[in-house]
Design a protein around this motif. Structure first.
Motif, short mmCIF file in Angstrom:
data_model
loop_
_atom_site.label_atom_id
_atom_site.label_comp_id
_atom_site.label_asym_id
_atom_site.label_seq_id
_atom_site.Cartn_x
_atom_site.Cartn_y
_atom_site.Cartn_z
N GLU A 120 0.81 -1.22 0.00
CA GLU A 120 0.00 0.00 0.00
C GLU A 120 0.84 1.27 0.00
O GLU A 120 0.32 2.36 0.22
N CYS A 121 2.12 1.18 -0.25
CA CYS A 121 3.01 2.32 -0.13
C CYS A 121 2.56 3.52 -0.97
O CYS A 121 2.62 4.66 -0.50
N SER A 122 2.14 3.29 -2.20
CA SER A 122 1.73 4.40 -3.06
C SER A 122 0.56 5.16 -2.46
O SER A 122 0.50 6.39 -2.56
N GLN A 123 -0.36 4.45 -1.83
CA GLN A 123 -1.48 5.11 -1.16
C GLN A 123 -1.00 5.86 0.08
O GLN A 123 -1.44 6.98 0.35
N ASN A 124 -0.11 5.26 0.83
CA ASN A 124 0.38 5.86 2.07
C ASN A 124 1.07 7.21 1.83
O ASN A 124 0.83 8.17 2.55
N VAL A 125 1.93 7.27 0.82
CA VAL A 125 2.69 8.51 0.60
C VAL A 125 1.84 9.61 -0.03
O VAL A 125 2.22 10.78 0.01
N ARG A 126 0.71 9.27 -0.60
CA ARG A 126 -0.16 10.27 -1.22
C ARG A 126 -1.10 10.96 -0.23
O ARG A 126 -1.70 11.97 -0.55
N ARG A 127 -1.22 10.42 0.97
CA ARG A 127 -2.01 11.10 2.01
C ARG A 127 -1.21 12.29 2.52
O ARG A 127 0.02 12.21 2.65
N LEU A 128 -1.91 13.37 2.80
CA LEU A 128 -1.21 14.53 3.36
C LEU A 128 -0.68 14.17 4.74
O LEU A 128 -1.38 13.57 5.54
N PRO A 129 0.56 14.55 5.02
CA PRO A 129 1.13 14.27 6.35
C PRO A 129 0.50 15.19 7.38
O PRO A 129 -0.11 16.20 7.04
N PRO A 130 0.68 14.87 8.66
CA PRO A 130 0.17 15.78 9.70
C PRO A 130 0.93 17.10 9.67
O PRO A 130 2.09 17.16 9.24
N LEU A 131 0.29 18.14 10.11
CA LEU A 131 0.90 19.46 10.15
C LEU A 131 2.01 19.46 11.20
O LEU A 131 1.75 19.23 12.39
N ALA A 132 3.24 19.68 10.77
CA ALA A 132 4.38 19.65 11.68
C ALA A 132 4.50 20.95 12.47
O ALA A 132 4.87 20.94 13.64
N TYR A 133 4.20 22.06 11.83
CA TYR A 133 4.26 23.38 12.47
C TYR A 133 3.49 24.35 11.59
O TYR A 133 3.20 24.05 10.43
N GLU A 134 3.15 25.48 12.12
CA GLU A 134 2.40 26.46 11.35
C GLU A 134 3.25 26.94 10.18
O GLU A 134 4.43 27.27 10.34
N GLY A 135 2.65 26.92 8.99
CA GLY A 135 3.38 27.32 7.79
C GLY A 135 4.03 26.15 7.06
O GLY A 135 4.62 26.34 6.00
N TYR A 136 3.94 24.95 7.62
CA TYR A 136 4.52 23.75 7.00
C TYR A 136 3.81 23.48 5.68
O TYR A 136 2.58 23.47 5.62
N ASP A 137 4.54 23.29 4.61
CA ASP A 137 3.97 23.07 3.28
C ASP A 137 3.61 21.58 3.13
O ASP A 137 4.46 20.75 2.81
N LEU A 138 2.35 21.25 3.39
CA LEU A 138 1.90 19.85 3.35
C LEU A 138 2.03 19.25 1.96
O LEU A 138 2.43 18.09 1.82
N GLU A 139 1.70 20.00 0.93
CA GLU A 139 1.77 19.47 -0.43
C GLU A 139 3.22 19.18 -0.84
O GLU A 139 3.51 18.16 -1.45
N ALA A 140 4.13 20.05 -0.48
CA ALA A 140 5.56 19.81 -0.77
C ALA A 140 6.05 18.58 -0.03
O ALA A 140 6.82 17.78 -0.58
N ALA A 141 5.60 18.40 1.20
CA ALA A 141 6.00 17.22 1.97
C ALA A 141 5.45 15.95 1.32
O ALA A 141 6.13 14.94 1.25
N ARG A 142 4.21 16.01 0.84
CA ARG A 142 3.61 14.85 0.18
C ARG A 142 4.39 14.50 -1.10
O ARG A 142 4.71 13.33 -1.35
N LEU A 143 4.71 15.50 -1.90
CA LEU A 143 5.47 15.26 -3.13
C LEU A 143 6.86 14.71 -2.83
O LEU A 143 7.37 13.84 -3.55
N ARG A 144 7.48 15.18 -1.75
CA ARG A 144 8.79 14.67 -1.34
C ARG A 144 8.69 13.20 -0.94
O ARG A 144 9.55 12.38 -1.29
#
Length: 164
Positions: A120-144
């Motif tokens: 299920e790795c492809s599904q796992n990495v496509r979910r938005l990660p939790p917000l690490a801090y205010e201003g954290y770029d969730l979409e950039a983290a997902r693409l990374r």
């Protein structure tokens, strides 16, 4: 991942005999696979216990098929997938080993990895990660995370396919 035909899929295996390749059971969903949301193709064989298959794009983009064998024992502690490294662990992770290609594999050399049991790795990495801090770029983290999954899976493919 680019779409692959059943014939090309069977021709991509680097660590399986012709007999093993001919006995591959494709997953029921193969013809309906959403290739655009897959970083690799992985499935367990419904007819042969502890056998699984993955088609992994290498670093240069060529598909490499790898026959995997699941370990008899489960990890003692909750393991993290080596490929997606999902810290939320929505699924089980198991140890798979693969014979290496060529003479190394024929003499018993193997490579192993901890991977999501149902791939299920492809599904796992496509979910938005939790917000690490205010201003954290969730979409950039997902693409990374998607890029990192592709690199780790390709690295495993190169390890198995590379003859020593």
């Amino acid at each position: 991942m680019l779409a692959i035909t059943a014939q090309d899929l069977r021709g991509a295996f680097v660590n399986a005999s012709r007999k093993e390749v001919s006995s591959i059971t494709l997953p029921d969903w193969f013809d309906d696979a959403d290739w655009g949301s897959l970083d690799y193709l992985g499935w367990r064989d419904p007819k042969i216990a502890r056998r699984a298959y993955v088609i992994l794009p290498t670093l240069d983009g060529h598909p490499v098929g790898v026959l995997l064998r699941r370990a008899d024992a489960a990890p003692r502690a909750r393991a993290q997938c080596t490929w997606c490294q999902d810290v939320r662990l929505p699924n089980d992770v198991v140890f798979y080993s693969a014979k290496r290609a060529g003479a190394a594999g024929r003499s018993g050399d193997t490579a192993g990895t901890l991977v999501c049991e149902e791939f299920e790795c492809s599904q796992n990495v496509r979910r938005l990660p939790p917000l690490a801090y205010e201003g954290y770029d969730l979409e950039a983290a997902r693409l990374r995370r998607i890029d990192e999954l592709r690199m780790r899976a390709a690295g495993f493919a190169d390890t198995v396919a590379r003859e020593r």
